[in-house]
Design an enzyme around this catalytic site. Sequence first.
Site, PDB file in Angstrom:
ATOM      1  CD  GLU A 100      -6.303  -9.358  -7.630  1.00  0.00           C
ATOM      2  OE1 GLU A 100      -5.281  -9.304  -6.923  1.00  0.00           O
ATOM      3  OE2 GLU A 100      -7.323  -8.705  -7.383  1.00  0.00           O
ATOM      4  CG  ASN A 133       0.843  -3.162  -8.359  1.00  0.00           C
ATOM      5  OD1 ASN A 133       0.783  -3.836  -7.310  1.00  0.00           O
ATOM      6  ND2 ASN A 133      -0.063  -2.236  -8.648  1.00  0.00           N
ATOM      7  CG  MET A 140      -1.979  -1.129   1.163  1.00  0.00           C
ATOM      8  SD  MET A 140      -2.918  -1.173  -0.390  1.00  0.00           S
ATOM      9  CE  MET A 140      -4.073   0.163  -0.117  1.00  0.00           C
ATOM     10  CG  HIS A 200      -4.886  -1.934 -10.199  1.00  0.00           C
ATOM     11  ND1 HIS A 200      -4.774  -1.202  -9.028  1.00  0.00           N
ATOM     12  CD2 HIS A 200      -5.975  -1.447 -10.842  1.00  0.00           C
ATOM     13  CE1 HIS A 200      -5.747  -0.310  -8.992  1.00  0.00           C
ATOM     14  NE2 HIS A 200      -6.483  -0.439 -10.064  1.00  0.00           N
TER      15      HIS A 200
HETATM   16  C1  GRF Z   1      -5.397  -7.436  -4.490  1.00  0.00           C
HETATM   17  O1  GRF Z   1      -6.717  -7.252  -4.891  1.00  0.00           O
HETATM   18  C2  GRF Z   1      -4.448  -6.716  -5.419  1.00  0.00           C
HETATM   19  O2  GRF Z   1      -4.881  -6.667  -6.733  1.00  0.00           O
HETATM   20  C3  GRF Z   1      -4.429  -5.320  -4.834  1.00  0.00           C
HETATM   21  O3  GRF Z   1      -4.483  -5.509  -3.437  1.00  0.00           O
HETATM   22  C4  GRF Z   1      -5.120  -6.755  -3.151  1.00  0.00           C
HETATM   23  C5  GRF Z   1      -4.154  -7.545  -2.312  1.00  0.00           C
HETATM   24  O4  GRF Z   1      -4.689  -8.757  -1.882  1.00  0.00           O
HETATM   25  N1  GRF Z   1      -3.275  -4.584  -5.281  1.00  0.00           N
HETATM   26  P1  GRF Z   1      -3.755  -9.839  -1.192  1.00  0.00           P
HETATM   27  O5  GRF Z   1      -3.053  -9.136  -0.035  1.00  0.00           O
HETATM   28  O6  GRF Z   1      -2.789 -10.326  -2.216  1.00  0.00           O
HETATM   29  O7  GRF Z   1      -4.681 -10.912  -0.712  1.00  0.00           O
END
Ligand code: GRF
Length: 192
Positions: A177, A110, A93, A112
Amino acid sequence: MEKSSGKKNTAVFISGRGSNLKSLIKYSKTKKSLIKIVLVISDNSTAKGLYYANKSKINNIFIKYSNKKSFENRLLRLLKRNDIDLICLAGFMKILSGNFIKKFDKHILNIHPSLLPKYKGLNTHYRAIQNKDKYSGATVHFVTEKLDSGKIILQKRVKIFKADSVKSLKKKILKIEHKIYPKAIIRLLTNY
Ligand code: GRF
């Protein structure tokens, strides 16, 4: 630099849950993996994701963020000491500065949760639903100084149904993801 194992020494940066870290660790343990995760860094001492690093005995370090300069200098020293070739941000973050990106001078990726360039920043699912978009998805991209704006490596979309809520969409997208982050790494490292 390529290691004798042929795998890229990788650092994953997290701030929270770590489900993408978990999927990257799973990939890194496969026979054909192109990466070795040697370092996990968190700016949050209570990040749940640290559990996955510990479970797999991956060196993990919490770095307290007091100001950008000292935080990033500490990061750069650690990356150098661990001979890191690739950084994967996974729910990290903090925004990395142009100076950091220039000094590291290797790929930073990254993931997203939107179809970039749509919905940079936060609350992506809410915005996609509010705008009555037919699709949303996830994107793996290079990190540049400008938030969520680097070149796209891989993107996958999912359909948004009328019945979808922020929660259900988030869940669907998180699932993809976990699939596309390893795929994007393979694409990057094999130029395919
Ligand atoms: C995910 O949705 C990612 O795309 C975003 O933050 C979230 C992180 O989730 N950048 P995690 O910590 O990997 O479970």
